[in-house]
Enzyme design. Structure first.
Site, PDB file in Angstrom:
ATOM      1  N   HIS A 125       0.598  -1.167  -0.118  1.00 59.98           N
ATOM      2  CA  HIS A 125      -0.034  -0.049  -0.013  1.00 59.98           C
ATOM      3  C   HIS A 125       0.816   1.349  -0.100  1.00 59.98           C
ATOM      4  CE1 HIS A 125       0.871  -0.007   4.226  1.00 59.98           C
ATOM      5  NE2 HIS A 125       0.638   1.440   4.265  1.00 59.98           N
TER       6      HIS A 125
HETATM    7  C1  UD1 Z   1      -1.993   5.910   5.213  1.00 63.38           C
HETATM    8  C2  UD1 Z   1      -0.755   6.459   6.109  1.00 63.38           C
HETATM    9  C3  UD1 Z   1       0.345   5.293   5.853  1.00 63.38           C
HETATM   10  C4  UD1 Z   1      -0.124   4.208   6.733  1.00 63.38           C
HETATM   11  C5  UD1 Z   1      -1.687   3.907   5.867  1.00 63.38           C
HETATM   12  C6  UD1 Z   1      -2.178   2.538   6.729  1.00 63.38           C
HETATM   13  C7  UD1 Z   1      -0.369   8.961   5.652  1.00 63.38           C
HETATM   14  C8  UD1 Z   1       0.444   9.930   4.994  1.00 63.38           C
HETATM   15  N1  UD1 Z   1      -0.263   7.638   5.249  1.00 63.38           N
HETATM   16  O1  UD1 Z   1      -1.613   5.613   4.061  1.00 63.38           O
HETATM   17  O2  UD1 Z   1       1.476   5.965   6.602  1.00 63.38           O
HETATM   18  O3  UD1 Z   1       0.812   3.182   6.445  1.00 63.38           O
HETATM   19  O4  UD1 Z   1      -2.396   4.730   6.120  1.00 63.38           O
HETATM   20  O5  UD1 Z   1      -3.040   1.869   6.074  1.00 63.38           O
HETATM   21  O6  UD1 Z   1      -1.111   9.300   6.603  1.00 63.38           O
HETATM   22  N2  UD1 Z   1      -9.174   4.994   0.806  1.00 63.38           N
HETATM   23  C9  UD1 Z   1     -10.352   4.223   0.740  1.00 63.38           C
HETATM   24  N3  UD1 Z   1     -11.019   4.084   1.825  1.00 63.38           N
HETATM   25  C10 UD1 Z   1     -10.382   4.334   2.887  1.00 63.38           C
HETATM   26  C11 UD1 Z   1      -9.117   5.136   3.149  1.00 63.38           C
HETATM   27  C12 UD1 Z   1      -8.730   5.320   1.794  1.00 63.38           C
HETATM   28  O7  UD1 Z   1     -10.937   4.049  -0.361  1.00 63.38           O
HETATM   29  O8  UD1 Z   1     -11.230   3.939   4.240  1.00 63.38           O
HETATM   30  C13 UD1 Z   1      -8.368   5.174  -0.588  1.00 63.38           C
HETATM   31  C14 UD1 Z   1      -8.442   6.824  -0.886  1.00 63.38           C
HETATM   32  O9  UD1 Z   1      -8.438   6.750  -2.344  1.00 63.38           O
HETATM   33  C15 UD1 Z   1      -7.068   7.400  -0.638  1.00 63.38           C
HETATM   34  C16 UD1 Z   1      -6.097   6.250  -0.542  1.00 63.38           C
HETATM   35  O10 UD1 Z   1      -7.014   5.021  -0.141  1.00 63.38           O
HETATM   36  O11 UD1 Z   1      -7.036   8.477  -1.544  1.00 63.38           O
HETATM   37  C17 UD1 Z   1      -5.168   6.586   0.512  1.00 63.38           C
HETATM   38  O12 UD1 Z   1      -5.754   6.898   1.794  1.00 63.38           O
HETATM   39  P1  UD1 Z   1      -4.763   7.673   2.848  1.00 63.38           P
HETATM   40  O13 UD1 Z   1      -5.314   7.448   4.006  1.00 63.38           O
HETATM   41  O14 UD1 Z   1      -4.653   9.050   2.176  1.00 63.38           O
HETATM   42  O15 UD1 Z   1      -3.466   6.964   2.980  1.00 63.38           O
HETATM   43  P2  UD1 Z   1      -2.933   5.767   2.795  1.00 63.38           P
HETATM   44  O16 UD1 Z   1      -2.290   5.282   1.627  1.00 63.38           O
HETATM   45  O17 UD1 Z   1      -4.109   4.557   3.319  1.00 63.38           O
HETATM   46  N1  UDP Z   2      -4.002  -5.465   8.809  1.00 56.78           N
HETATM   47  C1  UDP Z   2      -5.419  -6.042   8.840  1.00 56.78           C
HETATM   48  N2  UDP Z   2      -5.870  -6.107   7.679  1.00 56.78           N
HETATM   49  C2  UDP Z   2      -5.450  -6.104   6.441  1.00 56.78           C
HETATM   50  C3  UDP Z   2      -4.049  -5.752   6.407  1.00 56.78           C
HETATM   51  C4  UDP Z   2      -3.392  -5.175   7.540  1.00 56.78           C
HETATM   52  O1  UDP Z   2      -5.964  -5.970   9.847  1.00 56.78           O
HETATM   53  O2  UDP Z   2      -6.098  -6.459   5.301  1.00 56.78           O
HETATM   54  C5  UDP Z   2      -3.461  -4.959   9.979  1.00 56.78           C
HETATM   55  C6  UDP Z   2      -2.127  -5.666  10.308  1.00 56.78           C
HETATM   56  O3  UDP Z   2      -2.255  -6.726  10.558  1.00 56.78           O
HETATM   57  C7  UDP Z   2      -1.202  -4.606  10.843  1.00 56.78           C
HETATM   58  C8  UDP Z   2      -1.862  -3.107  10.518  1.00 56.78           C
HETATM   59  O4  UDP Z   2      -3.210  -3.444   9.939  1.00 56.78           O
HETATM   60  O5  UDP Z   2      -1.637  -4.576  12.302  1.00 56.78           O
HETATM   61  C9  UDP Z   2      -0.927  -2.557   9.610  1.00 56.78           C
HETATM   62  O6  UDP Z   2      -1.453  -1.675   8.718  1.00 56.78           O
HETATM   63  P1  UDP Z   2      -1.069  -1.060   7.477  1.00 56.78           P
HETATM   64  O7  UDP Z   2      -0.258  -2.072   6.605  1.00 56.78           O
HETATM   65  O8  UDP Z   2      -2.250  -0.549   6.847  1.00 56.78           O
HETATM   66  O9  UDP Z   2      -0.233   0.071   7.694  1.00 56.78           O
HETATM   67  P2  UDP Z   2       1.449   0.483   8.392  1.00 56.78           P
HETATM   68  O10 UDP Z   2       1.656  -0.493   9.417  1.00 56.78           O
HETATM   69  O11 UDP Z   2       2.339   0.297   7.390  1.00 56.78           O
HETATM   70  O12 UDP Z   2       1.367   1.960   8.734  1.00 56.78           O
END
Ligand code: UD1
Ligand code: UDP
Length: 367
Positions: free
Chosen positions: A218
């Site tokens: 991601h």
């Molecule tokens: C964010 C965090 C990242 C973390 C990740 C965990 C920042 C800068 N990034 O990244 O550090 O590792 O969360 O998962 O804060 N979207 C949906 N539904 C949702 C949420 C997001 O469709 O419920 C889609 C949207 O298109 C959005 C994109 O995902 O634009 C990215 O979401 P965003 O929260 O901006 O960043 P993440 O990549 O999720």
């Molecule tokens: N996780 C989850 N379901 C998923 C993918 C990840 O519950 O489908 C959990 C995972 O076990 C971990 C956390 O989400 O506890 C990690 O989040 P993510 O990978 O979104 O973000 P990051 O840790 O890189 O910020």
């Protein structure tokens, strides 16, 4: 003592479960927690599922900021958090990790003199093109209490000039750093047996008794760069000729690679935390660019191929339980095959004793 806890992204909701559980079990008479969900993540399978499954109290506030550019999203959150802090007048604000929700909380609170507690402090990738690196540095430097999950985190802060042997009173200008272990380790230990009992994910995905690799993807540096994304997906396709891959797909990745398919790759919606733990525990190998999933693979003694050029969790690479393969197809395949043939056997304890939450709450009370 009243604390305001900020959550927003999936991993923060999961981390908050450990602290809320410890408050409920041991500190209910001394700590009142107000939970603010920024709304950064909002799909049911990125947010609500964790409240339902992990016993986290319903948020007292939801700012519903949703998705937007960094500036817009962070600004909306900062505005909303500042208002909550002015209304609630907490003794401390608790922030997790390195997301935009963390950054907004740090900026809003420090400007109006609410002491910031940063959980997962001190981590550095030394790559400032990552939005998370900016968020962590700013948050650490706005904090009064900093809890580092690893020795490397502690050393990073020392190198940045944080005082180490200082006495109180502690403040943003005289912050206190503690190395206390990882709150996610608390959770993995706590929910491990429950995952075994309560989830049917292996059956649902047809993986019972079958060897498989778990993959997640991601990071914006991977999803938003077509060359990198293609190289990683090609590596998945190639590896799946030898072993099944299961890929719970983050919505960011779904937007860029929603049409990806390969015969032996099971692409699913994001799974719940208990399901994820179950998938991690039974996998032969984990491929990921997630910070949390890297660590969890280590907790469950699984090798991990990291789909990034560097990691904040340097210790797991130093022990050779994990390998940095970047978005390089050859490196990903080489590291995967090596681990499948010769899985690592040594997983020294690096992440504390599973009671980081209690340690942190004690220190917050003392502050
Ligand atoms: C964010 C965090 C990242 C973390 C990740 C965990 C920042 C800068 N990034 O990244 O550090 O590792 O969360 O998962 O804060 N979207 C949906 N539904 C949702 C949420 C997001 O469709 O419920 C889609 C949207 O298109 C959005 C994109 O995902 O634009 C990215 O979401 P965003 O929260 O901006 O960043 P993440 O990549 O999720
Ligand atoms: N996780 C989850 N379901 C998923 C993918 C990840 O519950 O489908 C959990 C995972 O076990 C971990 C956390 O989400 O506890 C990690 O989040 P993510 O990978 O979104 O973000 P990051 O840790 O890189 O910020």
């Amino acid at each position: 003592m009243k604390i305001v806890t900020i959550i927003g992204a999936r991993p923060q909701i999961i981390k908050a479960a450990a602290l809320s559980r410890a408050i409920r079990n041991h500190y209910a008479d001394r700590i009142h927690e107000v939970i603010v969900h920024t709304g950064q993540h909002y799909d049911d399978n990125m947010s609500q599922v964790f409240f339902d499954e992990l016993g986290i109290p319903h948020p007292d506030y939801n700012l519903h900021v949703g998705s937007a550019t960094h500036g817009v999203q962070t600004a909306r959150m900062t505005e909303g958090i500042e208002k909550v802090l002015l209304d609630e007048k907490p003794d401390r604000i608790v922030l997790y990790g390195d997301t935009n929700s963390t950054l907004a909380g740090a900026v809003a609170a420090s400007k109006i003199h609410v002491p910031v507690v940063h959980i997962e402090a001190g981590l550095r990738s030394f790559n400032k093109s990552m939005p998370e690196e900016i968020n962590r540095i700013v948050c650490d430097h706005c904090s009064t209490l900093l809890f580092t999950p690893t020795k490397a985190g502690f050393d990073n802060l020392k190198r940045e000039g944080f005082p180490i042997d200082n006495d109180g009173p502690y403040s943003i200008d005289n912050p206190k750093v503690y190395h206390c272990g990882d709150i996610m380790y608390d959770n993995s230990l706590h929910f491990s047996t429950l995952a075994e009992q309560k989830t049917q994910v292996l059956k649902r995905l047809g993986l019972e008794g079958k060897p498989y690799v778990l993959a997640t993807l991601h990071r914006d540096s991977n999803t938003d760069c077509p060359e990198r994304l293609n190289a990683i997906l090609e590596a998945f396709t190639e590896l799946s000729k030898d072993i099944t891959i299961v890929l719970p797909m983050h919505p960011r990745t779904r937007k860029k690679a929603g049409d990806f398919h390969a015969d032996n790759v099971i692409v699913t919606e994001p799974v719940s935390f208990l399901e994820m733990i179950q998938l991690e525990k039974h996998a032969r190998l984990v491929l990921t660019d997630s910070g949390g999933v890297q660590k969890e693979s280590y907790f469950f003694q699984k090798p991990c191929v990291i789909l990034r050029p560097e990691t904040e969790w340097v210790e797991i690479v130093e022990t050779d339980a994990a390998t940095l393969a970047d978005a390089d197809k050859t490196k990903i395949l080489e590291a995967s095959l090596r681990y499948l043939q010769h899985p690592p056997v040594d997983f020294p304890a690096l992440f504390g004793d599973g009671h980081a939450a209690e340690f942190m709450l004690d220190k917050m009370i003392q502050l």
